[in-house]
Write a protein that holds these residues in place. Structure first.
Motif, PDB file in Angstrom:
ATOM      1  N   MET A 150     -12.501  45.379  28.049  1.00 30.92           N
ATOM      2  CA  MET A 150     -13.628  46.556  27.763  1.00 30.92           C
ATOM      3  C   MET A 150     -14.652  46.445  28.666  1.00 30.92           C
ATOM      4  O   MET A 150     -15.001  48.112  29.073  1.00 30.92           O
ATOM      5  CB  MET A 150     -15.011  46.839  25.848  1.00 30.92           C
ATOM      6  N   VAL A 170      -5.272  50.754  21.705  1.00 33.53           N
ATOM      7  CA  VAL A 170      -6.509  49.957  21.208  1.00 33.53           C
ATOM      8  C   VAL A 170      -7.266  49.122  21.964  1.00 33.53           C
ATOM      9  O   VAL A 170      -6.638  47.537  22.216  1.00 33.53           O
ATOM     10  CB  VAL A 170      -7.082  49.580  19.557  1.00 33.53           C
ATOM     11  N   ASP A 194     -10.348  45.716  22.899  1.00 28.08           N
ATOM     12  CA  ASP A 194     -11.037  45.139  21.789  1.00 28.08           C
ATOM     13  C   ASP A 194     -11.192  44.099  22.766  1.00 28.08           C
ATOM     14  O   ASP A 194     -11.719  43.445  21.970  1.00 28.08           O
ATOM     15  CB  ASP A 194     -10.851  44.970  20.744  1.00 28.08           C
ATOM     16  N   ILE A 222     -17.561  53.306  19.257  1.00 26.90           N
ATOM     17  CA  ILE A 222     -16.404  53.313  19.518  1.00 26.90           C
ATOM     18  C   ILE A 222     -16.484  54.507  21.368  1.00 26.90           C
ATOM     19  O   ILE A 222     -16.312  55.434  21.352  1.00 26.90           O
ATOM     20  CB  ILE A 222     -14.959  53.874  18.811  1.00 26.90           C
ATOM     21  N   ARG A 233     -17.655  48.163  20.225  1.00 30.21           N
ATOM     22  CA  ARG A 233     -16.910  48.063  19.240  1.00 30.21           C
ATOM     23  C   ARG A 233     -15.185  48.104  19.750  1.00 30.21           C
ATOM     24  O   ARG A 233     -14.893  46.859  20.022  1.00 30.21           O
ATOM     25  CB  ARG A 233     -16.915  49.060  17.786  1.00 30.21           C
ATOM     26  N   CYS A 234     -15.023  48.940  20.517  1.00 30.23           N
ATOM     27  CA  CYS A 234     -13.331  49.002  20.562  1.00 30.23           C
ATOM     28  C   CYS A 234     -13.409  49.942  21.752  1.00 30.23           C
ATOM     29  O   CYS A 234     -14.056  50.809  21.920  1.00 30.23           O
ATOM     30  CB  CYS A 234     -12.108  49.006  19.997  1.00 30.23           C
TER      31      CYS A 234
END
Ligand code: FAD
Length: 464
Positions: A20, A13, A15, A83, A36-37
């Motif tokens: 990103m 993930v 974030d 996402i 969001r991520c």
């Protein structure tokens, strides 16, 4: 916006905003969203776990491969709800079946790696395009990419025999069969191909392989008009048959732009000509055989007055130079208004003549940058404003020029998106030019396969 924490077992993930950043902007840098991520699963199971959670919490998902798409399909919107599901870590070769001439790969495998894996297996995977060092096979299938080998081998759709797909509910559709015949009802595979991530996530694909050609020889021809280029295509198909694997048209202005931007580009012909064609022949026998066949084609074309000059590459290095000229056009153009259109090949010359007359009259001083995979009826028809414009003026002109071009394309039974797809860039145009019944049927399919509307919302289908 306030969903519970992400579940375990979904992979990496990301974030942090700076990490990103490359995932929320497109290749051109003009489309920028937020997310969001970013999640990078390593396996199909992890994709399924993530999608189950997204469905449960109504969180939109934007699948992303190499992020080289040209229609904004892989860029999240500005809401920050979505996402980004990056397939970058799913890049394994799963299996090669030599007797069946197939190869099964993860969807995140980069196209060039797919080509190399096929070569290592003494086979050939023919999908080839300018972004092949970055784009992924999952992205290629989701956009039904074309490129330079379509004339002989077809586009991505025709090169795929089976798919593994994770549905928005997190179920896995196991369709990785290498069958050339399978008439067992509706063709689900073909729904996901070209869907631009709006129906599900492609996680694996079984691809067709071909014999590696013994030689690939390239030639350039100079022609006096687009109509003559079409005659050359017919002649080439007649004399070379399936050996003719690429037929790329370029206007004199394209070549001039490349010369200006890349002064080291070798000059192929002593004189300038209105149009040029790059041809490629793939021969199963030998290079000498390919050159011989090309010489016969070019001699006949010269004798019949179809072409005015020709150059057959004398080495692999020269072949690469010819291709480099073609590929450099993408990087040599000043900011212009882009169209990726297709037409019946028989109407391309008429389109070019009609369109230029319409545009030059309406917008004196504009320049046309016309090139394309002419053997597939696909033109990249770009319009350069007469002078540099402020952003708002550029966008206003862009709207008007798009309308003029797409109206003529529609009147000539063409398509306003040949190979780049709809993404977020062309949803309004889709509404305008697609038959209402076709749009309604597309909406029914979307609703059936993605009832919660979490797969890449706002892409392909116009809102409302
Ligand atoms: P992305 O850009 O990441 O995604 C494209 C779309 O597919 C998005 O809607 C995304 O949501 C969806 N998607 C991606 N992966 C998946 C998946 N696994 N499951 C479900 N949906 C997914 N295109 C051509 O057709 N022909 C050309 O000749 C050509 N030349 C190009 C040259 C250059 C220099 C560049 C920058 C682009 C070119 N393109 C061309 C466009 C682009 O490279 C292709 O559309 C490519 O197929 C996109 O692959 P990608 O992995 O980068 O997909």
């Amino acid at each position: 916006m306030h969903a519970p924490p992400l579940p375990a077992g979904i992979g990496r993930v990301i974030d942090a905003p700076e990490q990103m950043a490359p995932f929320v902007r497109d290749w051109s840098g003009h489309r920028i969203g937020t997310a969001r991520c970013v999640v990078q699963p390593g396996h199909t199971d992890e994709v399924a776990t993530l999608l189950r959670w997204c469905s449960a919490h109504r969180v939109p998902v934007v699948a992303q491969g190499g992020n080289t798409g040209l229609a904004g399909g892989a860029t999240p919107d500005a809401s920050g709800h979505a996402i980004v599901l990056s397939l970058a870590r799913m890049n394994r070769l799963r299996a090669v079946d030599l007797a069946n001439n197939t190869m099964t790969v993860d969807a995140g495998m980069v196209l060039q790696q797919v080509q190399e894996a096929a070569r290592e297996a003494d086979r050939f995977f023919p999908l080839s395009l300018g972004a092949q060092g970055s784009c992924t096979i999952g992205g290629n299938l989701s956009t039904n990419a074309g490129g330079t080998g379509v004339l002989r081998y077809g586009n991505a759709r025709e090169l795929c025999l089976g798919l593994e797909v994770v549905t928005p509910a997190g179920e896995v559709l196991h369709g990785l069969r290498g069958l050339r015949k399978d008439n067992t009802g509706y063709d689900l595979r073909n729904l996901y191909i070209g869907a631009e991530g709006t129906l599900g996530v492609i996680t694996g694909a079984t691809l067709k392989l071909f014999p590696e050609p013994a030689a690939r020889v390239t030639a350039m021809a100079a022609v006096s008009s687009a109509a003559q280029a079409i005659h050359l295509l017919s002649l080439g198909q007649q004399l070379l048959g399936a050996e003719l694997t690429a037929f790329e048209l370029m206007s004199a202005y394209c070549v001039e732009l490349v010369g200006r931007r890349f002064p080291d580009t070798p000059r192929i012909f002593a004189d300038a000509h209105p149009w040029y064609v790059l041809l490629e022949s793939s021969d199963l026998q030998s290079e000498a055989h390919a050159v011989e066949r090309f010489e016969a084609l070019m001699t006949t074309a010269l004798d019949q007055g179809v072409i005015v000059d020709a150059a057959i590459a004398q080495s692999q290095a020269q072949s690469l130079q010819f291709w480099q000229l073609r590929e450099r056009i993408a990087h040599a153009q000043p900011r212009n208004i882009k169209h990726d259109i297709s037409l019946p090949i028989s109407r391309i010359a008429e389109f070019l003549g009609t369109m230029e007359a319409v545009l030059v009259q309406a917008y004196p001083g504009i320049r046309i940058v016309a090139l394309g995979h002419m053997g597939d009826g696909n033109l990249h028809y770009n319009v350069e404003p007469a002078q540099p414009l402020a952003q708002a003026d550029f966008e206003a002109l862009e709207q008007r020029v798009h309308r003029s071009v797409f109206d003529v394309v529609e009147a000539m039974a063409g398509s306003m998106s040949a190979e780049h797809g709809i993404g977020s860039a062309k949803t309004g145009d889709l509404r305008r030019y697609k038959q209402p019944l076709a749009l309604a049927l597309m909406r029914s399919i979307k609703h059936a396969l993605d009832p919660l509307g979490i797969m890449n919302p706002g892409k392909v289908l116009p809102e409302g």
